[in-house]
Write an enzyme that holds these catalytic residues in place. Structure first.
Site, PDB file in Angstrom:
ATOM      1  NE  ARG A  32      -4.100   1.911   2.239  1.00 26.45           N
ATOM      2  CZ  ARG A  32      -4.813   2.405   3.238  1.00 26.45           C
ATOM      3  NH1 ARG A  32      -4.465   2.138   4.493  1.00 26.45           N
ATOM      4  NH2 ARG A  32      -5.863   3.164   3.009  1.00 26.45           N
ATOM      5  CB  SER A  78      -5.701   4.930  -0.336  1.00 25.77           C
ATOM      6  OG  SER A  78      -5.746   3.525  -0.162  1.00 25.77           O
ATOM      7  CB  SER A  79     -11.433   3.512   0.159  1.00 24.21           C
ATOM      8  OG  SER A  79     -11.930   4.301  -0.888  1.00 24.21           O
ATOM      9  CD  GLN A  80     -12.716   2.220   7.523  1.00 21.51           C
ATOM     10  OE1 GLN A  80     -13.819   2.543   7.085  1.00 21.51           O
ATOM     11  NE2 GLN A  80     -12.481   2.039   8.809  1.00 21.51           N
TER      12      GLN A  80
END
Length: 390
Positions: A32, A78-80
């Site tokens: 990530r 960047s989403s949860q």
């Protein structure tokens, strides 16, 4: 790093999200941090850079990473991770499937889908966002993902494969683009956060415009036709409601937990078109609100069943808020996943127009008192030809 990623999976699961072995492997192996090379904005507004000690711990936390602002508002992130996992699980991607993603973000979500064996086309209307996602995917060594700069409503670009097995939308929209439905393979599905009561619950939409509710969510809103409003759109979220005072005391012990409160919120939005969210200065989280026609007053329903109200029609809107809460309670507090949703053409989008609780006929439900919300069957009706056939 191995320990950080193991802890990362534990954090996602702790949020109540089941991870298949394949999806767990994807989260464990796709880096990530590569997708936020310029850092991200912390919740206190500071920019966190790769050299900062909190960079990796935050990257491998179950939190959204905001990567771009416009006029002070987040426009890319960047989403949860737990929400990403729920949406990917609902999408049910299989090796070899062709997937269209609306909203490239950092490219991380597309990388996870590629790790599951899918061929992904991801589009973003912001050229700089698309370029950064493309670069990050290359640095991470991800193959099988194509990044295009395109308007999400049509998602049209040169060399478009035209048909997709799955479509996933990672930005809040007011409804489903007919272009997406036209390009969905038979048996396909669209996982999409659709505005409802001031939030963006995620829907699982099939070819005929039939949908079920996946989970609660709040997304950055799209632009252009994807946010087109209609006559019965819920009001936009409000930053606050002045002059709120108690109208009904607490009546639920213990108060609703966060997910149950979202279930109530969803039902309220299905039953009344003035439901939205309102921020309260004395609380961190927003509340379920029913706005009067002024858009500045109305009622707030709290998690313990208490009602606060304000404005010239405070008594009327307090009664509406109480009827919403009591009706949901009398129906044994159905979760949002128990709702079936029908979509039909409305302006440039297919939008929800009827909500039905599964295994319960609406006419058998307790009826609200006068001046309270109308039942789901009284929702806006579709165009004359109704939802189109498969």
């Amino acid at each position: 790093m191995e320990d950080a990623r193991r802890h990362y999976l534990d954090l996602i699961r702790t949020d109540g999200v089941p991870l298949s072995p394949a999806l767990a492997q994807a989260f464990a192996t796709v880096p990530r941090e590569v997708f936020v090379p310029d850092g991200f904005l912390a919740r206190d507004g500071r920019r966190v850079l790769p050299a900062d000690p909190e960079f990796l711990p935050t990257v491998y936390s179950n939190d959204v990473l905001v990567t771009k602002l416009s006029e002070g508002r987040p426009v890319s992130s960047s989403s949860q991770p737990s929400l990403m996992a729920i949406m990917i699980g609902a999408l049910d991607p299989r090796p070899g499937m062709r997937i269209l993603e609306i909203g490239a973000g950092t490219g991380y979500n597309a990388a996870l889908l590629a790790a599951l064996g899918a061929t992904v086309t991801t589009v973003d209307v912001q050229p700089d966002v698309a370029a950064r996602a493309r670069s990050a995917l290359a640095r991470a060594g991800v193959s099988g993902v194509r990044v295009e700069t395109a308007d999400g409503y049509t998602a049209a670009f040169a060399g478009d494969p035209e048909r997709y097995d799955r479509i996933i939308v990672t930005v809040g929209v007011a409804g489903v683009s007919p272009h997406w439905l036209d390009r969905l393979e038979p048996g396909g599905r669209i996982i999409v956060p659709v505005e409802h009561g001031g939030t963006h619950p995620v829907l699982d939409v099939r070819e005929q415009g039939a949908a079920t509710v996946v989970c609660p969510a709040g997304f950055m809103s799209a632009s252009g036709p994807l946010t087109a409003r209609r006559r019965h759109s819920h009001p936009e979220p409000v930053l606050g409601m002045e002059g709120l005072t108690g109208s009904r005391p607490s009546c639920w012990r213990p108060p609703l937990e966060a997910l149950a409160y979202r279930d109530l919120w969803y039902a309220a939005g299905a039953w009344h078109h003035r439901v939205t969210q309102a921020a309260r200065p004395d609380r961190q989280q927003s509340c379920l609100a029913v706005l009067d026609e002024s858009g500045e007053s109305g009622a707030v329903v709290l998690a313990d069943g208490a009602i606060l109200a304000s404005g010239a029609e405070r008594d009327r809107y307090a009664a509406i808020g109480a009827a919403l809460a009591d009706r949901w309670d009398a129906l044994e507090r159905p979760p949002m996943s128990a709702w079936d949703v029908e979509l039909a053409p409305s302006g440039p989008l297919w939008t929800p127009y009827r909500w039905t609780l599964r295994h319960r006929r609406a006419e058998d439900s307790p009826q609200p008192a006068e001046d309270s919300p109308q039942p789901a069957e009284d929702s806006p009706q579709p165009a004359e030809d109704g939802p189109r056939a498969a």
